[in-house]
Design an enzyme around this catalytic site. Structure first.
Site, PDB file in Angstrom:
ATOM      1  N   LYS A  76       0.404  -2.742  -6.241  1.00 60.20           N
ATOM      2  CA  LYS A  76       0.687  -3.281  -7.493  1.00 60.20           C
ATOM      3  C   LYS A  76      -0.675  -3.197  -8.179  1.00 60.20           C
ATOM      4  CE  LYS A  76       2.454  -7.083  -6.386  1.00 60.20           C
ATOM      5  NZ  LYS A  76       2.808  -6.922  -4.898  1.00 60.20           N
ATOM      6  N   THR A  77      -1.807  -3.893  -7.423  1.00 60.46           N
ATOM      7  CA  THR A  77      -3.094  -4.024  -8.542  1.00 60.46           C
ATOM      8  C   THR A  77      -3.736  -2.774  -8.171  1.00 60.46           C
ATOM      9  OG1 THR A  77      -3.483  -6.274  -7.259  1.00 60.46           O
ATOM     10  CG2 THR A  77      -5.410  -5.066  -7.839  1.00 60.46           C
ATOM     11  N   ASP A 121      -2.352 -10.630 -12.787  1.00 62.90           N
ATOM     12  CA  ASP A 121      -1.783 -10.569 -11.480  1.00 62.90           C
ATOM     13  C   ASP A 121      -0.821 -11.999 -11.299  1.00 62.90           C
ATOM     14  OD1 ASP A 121      -1.255  -9.770  -8.900  1.00 62.90           O
ATOM     15  OD2 ASP A 121      -3.168  -9.988  -8.153  1.00 62.90           O
ATOM     16  N   THR A 170       5.173 -10.846  -7.294  1.00 68.62           N
ATOM     17  CA  THR A 170       5.919 -10.828  -6.115  1.00 68.62           C
ATOM     18  C   THR A 170       7.252 -11.419  -6.172  1.00 68.62           C
ATOM     19  OG1 THR A 170       4.942 -12.706  -5.536  1.00 68.62           O
ATOM     20  CG2 THR A 170       3.942 -11.077  -4.484  1.00 68.62           C
ATOM     21  N   ARG A 229      -1.275  -2.134   2.863  1.00 67.58           N
ATOM     22  CA  ARG A 229      -2.183  -2.917   3.070  1.00 67.58           C
ATOM     23  C   ARG A 229      -2.537  -3.301   4.587  1.00 67.58           C
ATOM     24  NH1 ARG A 229      -2.096  -7.795  -0.243  1.00 67.58           N
ATOM     25  NH2 ARG A 229      -3.392  -6.447  -1.783  1.00 67.58           N
TER      26      ARG A 229
HETATM   27  N1  LIG Z   1       0.495   4.139  -2.511  1.00 68.06           N
HETATM   28  C1  LIG Z   1      -0.986   4.054  -1.765  1.00 68.06           C
HETATM   29  N2  LIG Z   1      -1.507   4.751  -1.346  1.00 68.06           N
HETATM   30  C2  LIG Z   1      -2.691   4.490  -0.713  1.00 68.06           C
HETATM   31  N3  LIG Z   1      -3.324   3.452  -0.025  1.00 68.06           N
HETATM   32  C3  LIG Z   1      -2.435   2.286  -0.842  1.00 68.06           C
HETATM   33  C4  LIG Z   1      -1.326   2.608  -1.561  1.00 68.06           C
HETATM   34  N4  LIG Z   1      -0.870   1.183  -1.805  1.00 68.06           N
HETATM   35  C5  LIG Z   1      -1.723   0.407  -1.457  1.00 68.06           C
HETATM   36  N5  LIG Z   1      -2.474   0.875  -0.790  1.00 68.06           N
HETATM   37  C6  LIG Z   1      -3.649   0.186   0.027  1.00 68.06           C
HETATM   38  O1  LIG Z   1      -3.124  -1.091   0.285  1.00 68.06           O
HETATM   39  C7  LIG Z   1      -4.098  -1.971  -0.354  1.00 68.06           C
HETATM   40  C8  LIG Z   1      -3.489  -3.151  -1.017  1.00 68.06           C
HETATM   41  O2  LIG Z   1      -2.938  -2.580  -2.226  1.00 68.06           O
HETATM   42  P1  LIG Z   1      -2.843  -3.528  -3.441  1.00 68.06           P
HETATM   43  O3  LIG Z   1      -2.717  -2.504  -4.846  1.00 68.06           O
HETATM   44  O4  LIG Z   1      -3.823  -4.342  -3.371  1.00 68.06           O
HETATM   45  O5  LIG Z   1      -1.345  -4.222  -3.211  1.00 68.06           O
HETATM   46  P2  LIG Z   1      -0.720  -5.377  -4.049  1.00 68.06           P
HETATM   47  O6  LIG Z   1      -1.450  -5.751  -5.442  1.00 68.06           O
HETATM   48  O7  LIG Z   1       0.706  -5.178  -4.495  1.00 68.06           O
HETATM   49  O8  LIG Z   1      -0.717  -6.601  -3.244  1.00 68.06           O
HETATM   50  C9  LIG Z   1      -5.185  -1.161  -1.152  1.00 68.06           C
HETATM   51  O9  LIG Z   1      -6.489  -1.673  -0.948  1.00 68.06           O
HETATM   52  C10 LIG Z   1      -5.061   0.036  -0.756  1.00 68.06           C
HETATM   53  O10 LIG Z   1      -5.886   0.491   0.032  1.00 68.06           O
HETATM   54 MG   LIG Z   2      -2.646  -7.407  -6.040  1.00 68.45          MG
END
Ligand SMILES: Nc1ncnc2c1ncn2[C@@H]1O[C@H](COP(=O)(O)OP(=O)(O)O)[C@@H](O)[C@H]1O
Ligand SMILES: [Mg+2]
Length: 352
Positions: A76-77, A121, A170, A229
């Protein structure tokens, strides 16, 4: 600030929890995909977003506000940063819990330039006064700032540059209706397929300079709870193992041995996942039991159990959410090496 910064999720988790340990955040940043074309998986959300962004670009207007919902670690981030990148705009980052007072949000909003992306977020955790201010900002690009207290208080209207709000959550169910309605598009992030996580792993290994064999990547992918992640984190742990105990290459063998050391089981369940299943089965006879009772039994916050553990346990077919509470499926009993109740021989009754 992002969900990674909330201490409460960071406690008492195993090294493979869904949220990163401190010190690994820089690495996570290095591994983030930068463009939509680099973003692996989530084909549906990606296609939908592509349309939203492309049409906004053609009209020369900021796109509608975007809500991204799904369990932690699914991107998401990363996606919110990609949205800003694809629009050639600047991203301002904050989080629901940081916006405790409406004034905090007003300050943030008044600093936006036209076309900026404001990323909030954990938007479901925004305080009520800030949320109400956000309604007006999202709809009319203006807010009323209240100055002073009591009878002397006045409200000053404040113009805001047209911006795009990207919210991540979430728990989209915890968002109020009025807030949810003000997003023009909601992207529902799904757990990744093992093949997609393999791609994530090969990409990350290349960035980190870790030699990896296809079998090794497949094994890590299979045990990553459908979460990039976690895949990236396990890759680093397997790399550590491969460097210390072998020749540094991530193979099927080193992956298996390392994941054993780190308590990641065949399905990728970590200690907390297993603790939840065990409590459900052993202390509550398989349920139904309420999530807060279950959380107390494993010594975790209800929110962590609900938002971090359960989505994957449900997806893996181990746990069902019913109106009366959480229930362990027969697969969960078997996964713990137990016989599900219906298959257990009937206890003899008095009349036999
Ligand atoms: N679609 C994707 N392709 C490649 N790497 C990804 C992808 N989605 C997430 N990641 C990896 O996972 C990590 C966590 O993603 P993040 O965007 O922080 O997730 P969220 O915000 O949903 O918790 C990122 O640092 C990245 O390295
Ligand atoms: Mg995040």
């Amino acid at each position: 600030m992002s969900d990674e910064d909330y201490g409460e999720f960071g406690t008492a988790r195993s090294p493979v929890s869904a949220l990163p340990e401190t010190g690994e955040r820089e690495l996570e940043t290095a591994l983030r995909p930068r463009r939509l074309s680099e973003f692996i998986g989530q084909a549906r959300v990606r296609e939908q977003l592509e349309l939203v962004l492309e049409s906004a670009k053609r009209r020369g207007r900021p796109p509608d506000h975007v809500l991204l919902s799904g369990p932690p670690g699914l991107g998401k981030t990363s996606l919110s940063m990609i949205i800003a990148e694809e629009l050639n705009s600047t991203i301002r980052i904050t989080s629901g819990p940081a916006l405790e007072r409406a004034g905090d949000l007003a300050a943030m909003l008044s600093n936006l330039a036209e076309g900026d992306v404001l990323f909030i977020d954990e938007i479901h955790r925004i305080a009520r006064p800030a949320e109400e201010m956000l309604y007006m900002a999202m709809e009319d690009f203006r807010v009323d700032v209240v100055v002073g207290k009591g009878p002397g208080a006045t409200s000053i209207p404040l113009e805001i540059a047209p911006f795009t709000l990207v919210g991540a959550t979430t728990r989209s169910g915890a968002l109020t209706g009025p807030l949810r309605d003000r997003f023009g598009f909601t992207g529902h992030m799904e757990f990744y397929e093992p093949e997609e996580l393999e791609q994530v792993l090969h990409r990350s290994a290349a960035i980190l300079g870790v030699p990896i064999e296809p079998d090794g990547a497949a094994e890590i992918a299979r045990r990553s709870r459908g979460t990039p992640r976690i895949a990236n984190r396990l890759l680093r742990r397997v790399r550590d193992y491969a460097e210390v105990r072998a020749d540094g290459v991530v193979t099927l063998e080193t992956a298996r041995a390392a994941l054993e050391v780190y308590d990641v089981d065949e399905l990728g369940l970590d200690r907390l996942d297993r603790a939840v299943l065990k409590a459900l089965v052993e202390s509550f006879g398989g349920g139904p039991v309420g999530v807060s009772t279950l959380a107390v039994a494993v010594g975790e916050e209800a929110a962590t159990v609900e938002e971090v553990c359960e989505p994957y346990l449900v997806r893996a077919g181990m746990l069902a959410r019913t109106p009366r509470g959480r229930v362990a499926t027969p697969a969960a009993w078997r996964h713990l090496g137990l016989i599900p109740p219906k298959e257990q021989p009937e206890a003899p009754t008095l009349f036999d």
